[in-house]
Design an enzyme around this catalytic site. Structure first.
Site, PDB file in Angstrom:
ATOM      1  N   SER A 239      32.954  58.181  36.527  1.00 44.26           N
ATOM      2  CA  SER A 239      32.650  57.450  35.295  1.00 44.26           C
ATOM      3  C   SER A 239      31.971  58.339  34.278  1.00 44.26           C
ATOM      4  O   SER A 239      31.938  58.010  33.099  1.00 44.26           O
ATOM      5  CB  SER A 239      31.676  56.309  35.564  1.00 44.26           C
ATOM      6  OG  SER A 239      31.762  55.831  36.849  1.00 44.26           O
ATOM      7  N   HIS A 260      40.253  57.725  34.957  1.00 44.37           N
ATOM      8  CA  HIS A 260      39.120  56.801  35.021  1.00 44.37           C
ATOM      9  C   HIS A 260      39.583  55.365  34.813  1.00 44.37           C
ATOM     10  O   HIS A 260      39.977  54.979  33.710  1.00 44.37           O
ATOM     11  CB  HIS A 260      38.062  57.195  33.977  1.00 44.37           C
ATOM     12  CG  HIS A 260      36.834  56.341  34.018  1.00 44.37           C
ATOM     13  ND1 HIS A 260      36.113  56.020  32.905  1.00 44.37           N
ATOM     14  CD2 HIS A 260      36.216  55.718  35.064  1.00 44.37           C
ATOM     15  CE1 HIS A 260      35.099  55.249  33.253  1.00 44.37           C
ATOM     16  NE2 HIS A 260      35.141  55.054  34.549  1.00 44.37           N
ATOM     17  N   GLU A 272      41.388  56.021  31.391  1.00 41.49           N
ATOM     18  CA  GLU A 272      41.085  57.198  30.567  1.00 41.49           C
ATOM     19  C   GLU A 272      41.642  58.424  31.301  1.00 41.49           C
ATOM     20  O   GLU A 272      41.336  58.623  32.487  1.00 41.49           O
ATOM     21  CB  GLU A 272      39.580  57.337  30.365  1.00 41.49           C
ATOM     22  CG  GLU A 272      39.022  56.271  29.431  1.00 41.49           C
ATOM     23  CD  GLU A 272      37.513  56.341  29.253  1.00 41.49           C
ATOM     24  OE1 GLU A 272      37.049  56.125  28.124  1.00 41.49           O
ATOM     25  OE2 GLU A 272      36.789  56.600  30.243  1.00 41.49           O
ATOM     26  N   ASN A 310      32.400  54.483  28.476  1.00 44.92           N
ATOM     27  CA  ASN A 310      31.002  54.449  28.920  1.00 44.92           C
ATOM     28  C   ASN A 310      30.050  55.039  27.884  1.00 44.92           C
ATOM     29  O   ASN A 310      28.883  54.663  27.825  1.00 44.92           O
ATOM     30  CB  ASN A 310      30.848  55.139  30.273  1.00 44.92           C
ATOM     31  CG  ASN A 310      31.323  54.245  31.401  1.00 44.92           C
ATOM     32  OD1 ASN A 310      31.364  53.023  31.254  1.00 44.92           O
ATOM     33  ND2 ASN A 310      31.705  54.833  32.519  1.00 44.92           N
TER      34      ASN A 310
HETATM   35  N1  3HC Z   1      40.070  41.766  41.303  1.00 45.55           N
HETATM   36  C1  3HC Z   1      41.323  41.481  41.021  1.00 45.55           C
HETATM   37  N2  3HC Z   1      41.687  40.531  40.127  1.00 45.55           N
HETATM   38  C2  3HC Z   1      40.702  39.855  39.558  1.00 45.55           C
HETATM   39  C3  3HC Z   1      39.351  40.104  39.813  1.00 45.55           C
HETATM   40  C4  3HC Z   1      39.048  41.117  40.731  1.00 45.55           C
HETATM   41  N3  3HC Z   1      37.797  41.445  41.052  1.00 45.55           N
HETATM   42  N4  3HC Z   1      38.600  39.260  39.079  1.00 45.55           N
HETATM   43  C5  3HC Z   1      39.458  38.526  38.364  1.00 45.55           C
HETATM   44  N5  3HC Z   1      40.713  38.873  38.657  1.00 45.55           N
HETATM   45  C6  3HC Z   1      41.929  38.331  38.093  1.00 45.55           C
HETATM   46  C7  3HC Z   1      42.100  36.901  38.528  1.00 45.55           C
HETATM   47  O1  3HC Z   1      42.832  36.829  39.731  1.00 45.55           O
HETATM   48  C8  3HC Z   1      42.868  36.328  37.382  1.00 45.55           C
HETATM   49  O2  3HC Z   1      44.232  36.723  37.505  1.00 45.55           O
HETATM   50  P1  3HC Z   1      45.400  35.800  36.917  1.00 45.55           P
HETATM   51  O3  3HC Z   1      45.203  35.736  35.439  1.00 45.55           O
HETATM   52  O4  3HC Z   1      46.634  36.560  37.309  1.00 45.55           O
HETATM   53  O5  3HC Z   1      45.259  34.491  37.576  1.00 45.55           O
HETATM   54  C9  3HC Z   1      42.321  37.067  36.161  1.00 45.55           C
HETATM   55  O6  3HC Z   1      41.750  38.282  36.667  1.00 45.55           O
HETATM   56  C10 3HC Z   1      41.253  36.288  35.439  1.00 45.55           C
HETATM   57  O7  3HC Z   1      40.259  35.977  36.385  1.00 45.55           O
HETATM   58  P2  3HC Z   1      39.387  34.666  36.394  1.00 45.55           P
HETATM   59  O8  3HC Z   1      40.125  33.551  35.730  1.00 45.55           O
HETATM   60  O9  3HC Z   1      38.896  34.426  37.777  1.00 45.55           O
HETATM   61  O10 3HC Z   1      38.083  35.067  35.593  1.00 45.55           O
HETATM   62  P3  3HC Z   1      37.909  35.498  34.125  1.00 45.55           P
HETATM   63  O11 3HC Z   1      38.950  34.986  33.213  1.00 45.55           O
HETATM   64  O12 3HC Z   1      36.487  35.205  33.867  1.00 45.55           O
HETATM   65  O13 3HC Z   1      38.092  37.106  34.175  1.00 45.55           O
HETATM   66  C11 3HC Z   1      37.292  39.273  34.406  1.00 45.55           C
HETATM   67  C12 3HC Z   1      37.351  37.891  35.039  1.00 45.55           C
HETATM   68  C13 3HC Z   1      38.693  39.863  34.310  1.00 45.55           C
HETATM   69  C14 3HC Z   1      36.448  40.140  35.327  1.00 45.55           C
HETATM   70  C15 3HC Z   1      36.664  39.140  32.979  1.00 45.55           C
HETATM   71  O14 3HC Z   1      35.435  38.470  33.071  1.00 45.55           O
HETATM   72  C16 3HC Z   1      36.455  40.466  32.299  1.00 45.55           C
HETATM   73  O15 3HC Z   1      37.348  41.045  31.730  1.00 45.55           O
HETATM   74  N6  3HC Z   1      35.196  40.967  32.325  1.00 45.55           N
HETATM   75  C17 3HC Z   1      34.863  42.252  31.721  1.00 45.55           C
HETATM   76  C18 3HC Z   1      35.133  43.342  32.693  1.00 45.55           C
HETATM   77  C19 3HC Z   1      34.815  44.695  32.125  1.00 45.55           C
HETATM   78  O16 3HC Z   1      34.308  44.864  31.028  1.00 45.55           O
HETATM   79  N7  3HC Z   1      35.100  45.737  32.918  1.00 45.55           N
HETATM   80  C20 3HC Z   1      34.829  47.088  32.560  1.00 45.55           C
HETATM   81  C21 3HC Z   1      33.531  47.508  33.158  1.00 45.55           C
HETATM   82  S1  3HC Z   1      33.117  49.154  32.774  1.00 45.55           S
HETATM   83  C22 3HC Z   1      33.828  50.049  33.985  1.00 45.55           C
HETATM   84  O17 3HC Z   1      34.451  49.564  34.881  1.00 45.55           O
HETATM   85  C23 3HC Z   1      33.653  51.512  33.866  1.00 45.55           C
HETATM   86  C24 3HC Z   1      32.920  52.084  35.010  1.00 45.55           C
HETATM   87  O18 3HC Z   1      32.962  53.471  34.906  1.00 45.55           O
HETATM   88  C25 3HC Z   1      31.483  51.646  35.055  1.00 45.55           C
END
Ligand code: 3HC
Length: 415
Positions: A239, A260, A272, A310
């Site tokens: 990251s 990434h 990325e 990030n």
């Molecule tokens: N694994 C796999 N699929 C998942 C999942 C997981 N952990 N969580 C949710 N999903 C899928 C669900 O199955 C669902 O799929 P579908 O549309 O095909 O039915 C879809 O995602 C939507 O899920 P939900 O309806 O249960 O929940 P939400 O609509 O609230 O979405 C979320 C959940 C996708 C996690 C959403 O809240 C989101 O986009 N959050 C922001 C995540 C984010 O910003 N991530 C980046 C973080 S930074 C990073 O990773 C960088 C690193 O270096 C730190």
């Protein structure tokens, strides 16, 4: 005039040096004729430093092959130095950049030569190191995209935990009618589980997604490098750590890049694609193509701590913690405000828990060391939470307590 137009306005002016060149040099009209393509490249945000031999970047932007062929590239090779503005400190071959002219253009290999000679290995089998939060998702996405996957963990318990997550996601997709059971079975069958590095020997691409600890990653690469076939490509899902530091301990720094992914890897669209100073053009392109083949948007970024996302996201999450410390709002007020007011799918404190506070802490340390700016420093609350072993959702407690049916604010942080 839009932003791209304003930034490109200087191209309407004669470019110093170009007008003095002999008849063979490009005419200004030629530059203008290429303007839409130049705009396309710039609008796509391709800002990495360029050297005179660096023509591949003209062709590949966010995984798209730009039309125009060698002719266009030759013109851009001459004209893009003023387009990119101030030279970056880390342009290795500065004299070549400043002196780029028809001398170097004539030395550019023809496009066809590039296409036929470049690719080192066709990616069919992908090794994923680590079946944790990111590794299991990366493995699932690759298997769903038709690749054979070897998923390696340090022990059976962690391996089964990662596979359990994949099974759960696939079962949910079948339940929702999004995937046929037979397809879900095929995905599972494509993932070979192992705790043994030697099973990675025939992989064409190995992606590491182990703990964000440089010493551990280096130790792992040294071992894996001696096992995996020499023509394979290595990638790190780091990251924030410099990709070059990992590339340099292998015997294939030219075949090493950053890929990434974002959490959850199954859902988030972005990968990325990080080019270390040693990464060859062919390997970088293979990385972008691999991201695309996994249904992702591959965006090129420089090997700078935090890359793009990030770099911007982490200070925002840290500011949310500072806002909490200052009593601007409670945990849920801050989160709900950002969801309702900025349209974010998750509030910043819930997102910090979701990413993992330990991961965030490690990213902060690297970024603070690199930029020495307060905005990247760990706020006291984060430090205390890490000392308490509250790593967010993965440990059951962070800004929220996950032990109940639905997350509740961590009462120890209130008031
Ligand atoms: N694994 C796999 N699929 C998942 C999942 C997981 N952990 N969580 C949710 N999903 C899928 C669900 O199955 C669902 O799929 P579908 O549309 O095909 O039915 C879809 O995602 C939507 O899920 P939900 O309806 O249960 O929940 P939400 O609509 O609230 O979405 C979320 C959940 C996708 C996690 C959403 O809240 C989101 O986009 N959050 C922001 C995540 C984010 O910003 N991530 C980046 C973080 S930074 C990073 O990773 C960088 C690193 O270096 C730190």
């Amino acid at each position: 005039m839009d932003l791209a137009d304003r930034r490109l306005g200087h191209l309407l002016e004669p470019i110093p040096g170009v007008e003095d060149r002999p008849a063979k040099a490009p005419q200004l009209g030629g530059v203008l004729a290429q303007r839409p393509k130049v705009r396309e490249i710039h609008a796509a945000g391709e800002h990495r430093p360029l050297a005179a031999h660096d023509h591949a970047a003209n062709r590949l932007v966010s995984g798209r092959l730009l039309e125009g062929g060698a002719q266009c590239e030759h013109k851009l090779a001459v004209d893009r130095v003023p387009l990119l503005g101030a030279l970056q400190d880390d342009v290795t071959d500065r004299s070549a950049v400043l002196g780029c002219d028809y001398g170097h253009v004539d030395r550019l290999p023809a496009l066809d030569d590039q296409k036929s000679g470049g690719r080192l290995v066709q990616i069919k089998k992908v090794g994923v190191l680590g079946a944790g939060l990111m590794g299991h998702g990366i493995a699932q996405v690759a298997a769903q995209s038709g690749y054979e996957v070897v998923l390696r963990e340090v022990d059976d318990e962690r391996l089964e935990k990662g596979m359990g997550r994949i099974d759960k996601q696939l079962a949910r997709a079948v339940e929702k009618g999004k995937v046929e059971q037979s397809d879900a079975d095929a995905v599972q069958e494509r993932i070979q589980r192992t705790t043994d590095y030697s099973d990675l020997a025939e992989c064409d691409l190995v992606i590491e997604a182990i703990t964000e600890d440089l010493a551990l990653k280096l130790e792992m690469w040294r071992e894996v490098d001696g096992i995996v076939k020499p023509e394979a490509i290595f990638a790190t899902n780091t990251s924030s750590l410099a990709v070059i530091n990992q590339a340099a301990v292998t015997s294939r720094p030219d075949r090493f890049l950053g890929l990434h992914y974002f959490n959850p890897a199954q859902v988030m669209k972005l990968v990325e694609v990080v080019r270390a100073v040693t990464t060859s053009d062919e390997v970088f392109e293979a990385g972008v193509e691999f991201a695309q083949a996994n249904g992702k948007l591959g965006i090129a970024t420089k090997d700078k701590a935090g890359f793009i996302v990030n770099r911007l996201l982490v200070p925002y999450l840290l500011d949310a913690i500072r806002a909490l410390e200052e009593g601007v709002g409670s945990i849920s007020e801050i989160d709900e405000a950002m969801k309702a007011g900025a349209g974010h799918p998750m509030g910043p404190l819930a997102l910090a828990d979701f990413v993992g506070l330990d991961t965030m802490g490690a990213i902060c340390e690297v970024m603070y060391e690199e930029f020495a700016e307060r905005r990247f420093a760990q706020p006291p609350t984060l430090r205390k939470m890490l000392a308490a072993g509250w790593y967010g959702k993965k440990s059951g407690k962070g800004f929220y307590d996950y032990s109940g049916e639905s997350p509740a604010e961590n009462s120890a942080l209130s008031g």
